[in-house]
Design an enzyme around this catalytic site. Structure first.
Site, PDB file in Angstrom:
ATOM      1  N   GLY A 169       0.832  -1.190   0.000  1.00  0.00           N
ATOM      2  CA  GLY A 169       0.000   0.000   0.000  1.00  0.00           C
ATOM      3  C   GLY A 169       0.871   1.246   0.000  1.00  0.00           C
ATOM      4  N   CYS A 170       0.281   2.353  -0.435  1.00  0.00           N
ATOM      5  CA  CYS A 170       1.062   3.588  -0.563  1.00  0.00           C
ATOM      6  C   CYS A 170       1.511   4.087   0.806  1.00  0.00           C
ATOM      7  CB  CYS A 170       0.266   4.636  -1.310  1.00  0.00           C
ATOM      8  SG  CYS A 170      -1.431   4.860  -0.749  1.00  0.00           S
ATOM      9  N   TYR A 171       0.587   4.244   1.740  1.00  0.00           N
ATOM     10  CA  TYR A 171       0.976   4.710   3.078  1.00  0.00           C
ATOM     11  C   TYR A 171       2.002   3.769   3.713  1.00  0.00           C
ATOM     12  CZ  TYR A 171      -3.003   8.041   3.179  1.00  0.00           C
ATOM     13  OH  TYR A 171      -3.888   9.068   2.934  1.00  0.00           O
TER      14      TYR A 171
END
Lengths: 349, 349, 349, 349
Positions: free
Chosen positions: C148-150
């Site tokens: 995921g990006c975060y």
């Protein structure tokens, strides 16, 4: 490898030149000058360049610049013309991104830029760098005046209709143009501040803008009809709350001869071999993000009345409208493949 | 009618004061000063005011200001403290939107603002203008120091939990704050330019920000537990690519006593009678546009672990965070209804 | 040449994969699928790709995908797990940009994604594709779950402090994260509309966000201290009115042992050989535009109290946070130079 | 007190009507309908209205609406015409913010809106609500068709030149118009999504837009020269990455008679008594933020050639372009002071 110098690397066209040239397979940037930042690594000013280059700003040293094969001037108007003769004499090619070599008419230049030209003879030998339209002259040029951003959209938008006489009514051309804020440069001015521009739209230069005379002169060169006058064309620019991007809506009165033509086909044929010009299919219009960060220029053609044509042209003002076209010109001048280093795809979204 | 003077009307808090005061039913703005723009109608600078006022900037004339009932200073730090004593002596109330009367600790003020305070006695008598929390003192104040924008969100966000001892762990308060760009003022600075801020997000002042000591001192005053220390609270501000709006995300460690409380009910009760404070229903969070252009401050309370609370607070930094709260304070000082002239609804979308 | 298939090319990660892969020197994209757009050229959807590819969307045909060396899933959660086994059996490598192969704990996955995992055994063999931290496993992986990006920002921001036991207090990690709107994908939803997001800032997922369990699990793997629990870390995301860009502000409590270290040196050494990770010099903080459109991730370290560290991490959520890291993983899996096709410089301004 | 009903309160014109009417001193909003949100408090949809109203959406109940003095339709095209007759019969005034009562020519209406008009007789009696130009008819109207946003700028921009015959060449009028995104309404459409519109600019409706026939018909009514034809005027709209704001650049060919006039004086005199129309001083041009959130419309006049005039007109598309003008019409219809409830100053910055 081509050794390149950049004079004035602290503005947006400077950093854009570096973004492109640092990835150009046949180029080494050897010199980068700035009056105000000499001694500082460029990556301190532009963190996007951290890790990409060790280049440090230096004072402008003409002897050092003479060692370069090509020197770009990403400076305010009036700087390139001071140094161009010395560089040309040393066999260094010059590409000016400011206006010093854009306008052949000296009176017009002085009137609009408030500067007396210091090398009018070199100006005469210089070539106006609209790559697609002056390719042959650019090949042999020592000095290229890189076109203004708005004039690039207008010339490429109109060229197919002008290279045959009698298709349109020249004096009725009307250009309503819109630009992102980066076109105004990187300057500490109140009018450029975020809270003055965001969520806001305005016209500017309504009573007159420097790109008008450049457009007038350049269209005169393109036009097959040498008697056509473009003095009365209308050009009104506007400021859009976005960083990059330029869109010109060009309104044209077709003659009956022009109205009888298949305009779409005319344009598609005219630009069939051009890597950087995209004629959109009938029924569509381009948006500025479709070219964001790329050297592409896209246009659409919409006949709204039998004799009325609307041409919409978009480009990234910092790429095809400035640094990208400058590198395209360098490629042409140096005998390289024209799109070398310029094939990046637009950033969307 | 209350006659009002505004010192420094060329910034964003100045024009915002005028947007509010020109529609305030009990106010006449009689004087407006600017060092740089004296002689010019304010509507020339701010076209939004065209047709709304004939006010023209004048040089600061202390005698003229003494004729006013209230004088607002919408000036850089250090200006109000030069003139406040003279005004107070003439029975003119002073509201400073800069920091001159925000911090009682002189050493702290000097350290963070680089200014020696010129009227420390008047500072001691002045009142810190967090309207909802110091209403009684503001009523009788001659000089009010209007709170900083970030500190307003933090104090109102924490007050209900601080006015009882032992509910939270003071030294563990952490504030991650975000502001629109207008908070930086109307200045010709490169860092504020549109193309440097649009489509961009960053932290700033991570190593220390002037609003930290203001928050520390103010929370100490609010806290029921007089032994609590807020020196180690963490405050990190960020810059959002929007014009107006401020959001503070406040992280709180609840004690077991605090964790046992119905926090939502505590806040709703605490602010039940406040016109400008809105406690959002459980499960929702406020966004900044819900207060754009209005004097409202909204907050939400989310318990994410038994002892961990997240408080989200929003306001318009130029209204409740500056000019709006200043007018709210004026209303209190002058015995008017507190929301007079401040009932405009937020602009959404 | 590596033949590549992309399943689900109509979203932002799909078009971003194409922007990168169409310029990758060792890749040919052979297949591109979409349920809804089958038969249409992708350039019709994304004009930025006009002239760059003849690719046309087709229906998902597993036999065709089996002919590819690598297949990327740029689809909603739950699609990749339906097809991965068949592909792996045919020796086709799989990289999923959704969550199907991010979380090993099946209960956690089901709880947060509402999906029953259909190939738990393959999940066990799959590798979590945080390139810099799991390089050796990725080399030999058949299936990679792209992070995921975060979580990418959080893991790279904390790894140097976790790979030695006892430097920080794990359960006190607090992440206040901010993302541009493109992170929410390309969907016709009211909450994503321009006028709902522009000039606005908000928190979301305060009570819980899917990336929390992913972060918890991943940090547990990184941590040298195998007894450390990250269950109680705090993670609150916010939405920034910008298209691309992600910034995580990570707050860390240092132990005395950690406080005694030179953190800046620790990080610089840890990432010394990483092309895509940039540790900013002390005193500076990164902004999101410094990585716009590039695969770089930049971070800064600021000690604000003897035992308190603030780590600011930025990336382009669509590049290092999604499509870029996916290609980085492909390069690793295929034995190519890790930065091949990924050296583009950020677009600034 | 005037009792007001609003049909269709979930769009941007609906919430804007409420922003204005909830502060209107002579109005009580008694009914608010929505097909999709019946039963929900409007403040749930629009948090800006929290604490400002207890209004809850209800299903459209014609008997309830008949109790109102005035009913606004903030609905899609085609709704008002279904209910207008019943309301008028009950002596309830109707103001439609959609197109049902904008165009008298039924064929034109059907062609552009794809709807068969259901009350052509009432349409004939209805009045087109361009407040400044049709004030006398509006006073006595039962049904007012509130003008489109673009047509408002065009009519007010051209009226002074049309109310004398022979000043301009009607068929050569060219309008290049630009609007913020809120003009497209509050809808879950992909084309309206943030990441598709931010940092982007485009033309739309180039081949034809619904506001063209409305402009053509309305200019014909204004023109003193009843033989003038406006069929061939050019109108091309563009979309600006901003929430609110509209700017029309109108290009006019002056006749010799027109060129001999003092145009600036003509406009200043024509609008001398108009509260909401501001003719900017010569040499200046208006920007959209100067009217953000207000009911003002500003314009400038620039002669760029002896016979060429550029008129720049700005308004807030949701206020003077929609809800604001609708309330202005209500004030006129009800015999109130025309600017009642509409004197808010624009939000700048």
């Amino acid at each position: 490898m081509i050794s390149v110098g950049i004079v004035g690397g602290t503005g947006y066209t400077g950093v854009e030149l570096l973004r492109i040239l640092l990835r150009h397979p046949d180029v080494t940037v050897t010199t980068l000058t700035s009056r105000t930042e000499a001694g500082k690594p460029i990556a301190n000013l532009f963190p996007s360049l951290r890790g990409q280059t060790e280049l440090t700003f230096s004072d402008l040293d003409i002897e050092e610049l003479k060692q370069c094969d090509v020197v770009f001037f990403a400076t305010p108007h009036g700087v390139a013309m001071k140094h161009a003769e010395a560089l040309v004499a040393a066999n260094t090619k010059v590409i000016d991104l400011a206006a010093d070599f854009r306008i052949q008419n000296l009176d017009v230049f002085e009137k609009w830029y408030g500067l007396k030209h210091t090398c009018p003879e070199l100006l005469q030998q210089s070539v106006y760098g609209l790559s697609e339209l002056r390719r042959e002259q650019i090949k042999h040029a020592s000095v290229v005046g890189n076109p203004g951003c708005y004039p690039t959209t207008v010339q490429l938008g109109l060229a197919p209709l002008l290279q045959q006489a009698g298709l349109i009514v020249p004096e009725r051309i009307l250009i309503d143009a819109k630009s992102g804020v980066s076109g105004a440069g990187r300057k500490a001015e109140l009018s450029l501040v975020y809270s003055e521009n965001a969520d806001n739209f305005k016209a500017y230069g309504v009573a007159g803008h420097r790109h008008h005379p450049e457009i007038v002169e350049a269209l005169g060169v393109i036009a097959a009809d040498t008697t056509a006058s473009f003095d009365n064309i209308i050009f009104v620019p506007h400021l859009v709350p976005m960083i990059r991007g330029m869109l010109s809506t060009i309104y044209v009165d077709l003659t009956d001869k022009g109205a009888a033509l298949d305009i779409q086909a005319l344009y598609e044929m005219f630009y069939a071999d051009e890597y950087f010009v995209d004629v959109m299919p009938q029924g569509s219009v381009p948006d500025t993000r479709s070219v964001r960060g790329s050297n592409m220029l896209r246009m659409s053609l919409t006949k709204i009345q039998p004799n009325k044509l609307v041409i919409v042209v978009v480009q990234d003002n910092l790429v095809k409208g400035a640094a990208g076209q400058a590198v395209q010109n360098m490629n042409i001048m140096c005998g390289l493949s024209e799109n070398l280093g310029l094939t990046g795809i637009a950033l969307l979204p």
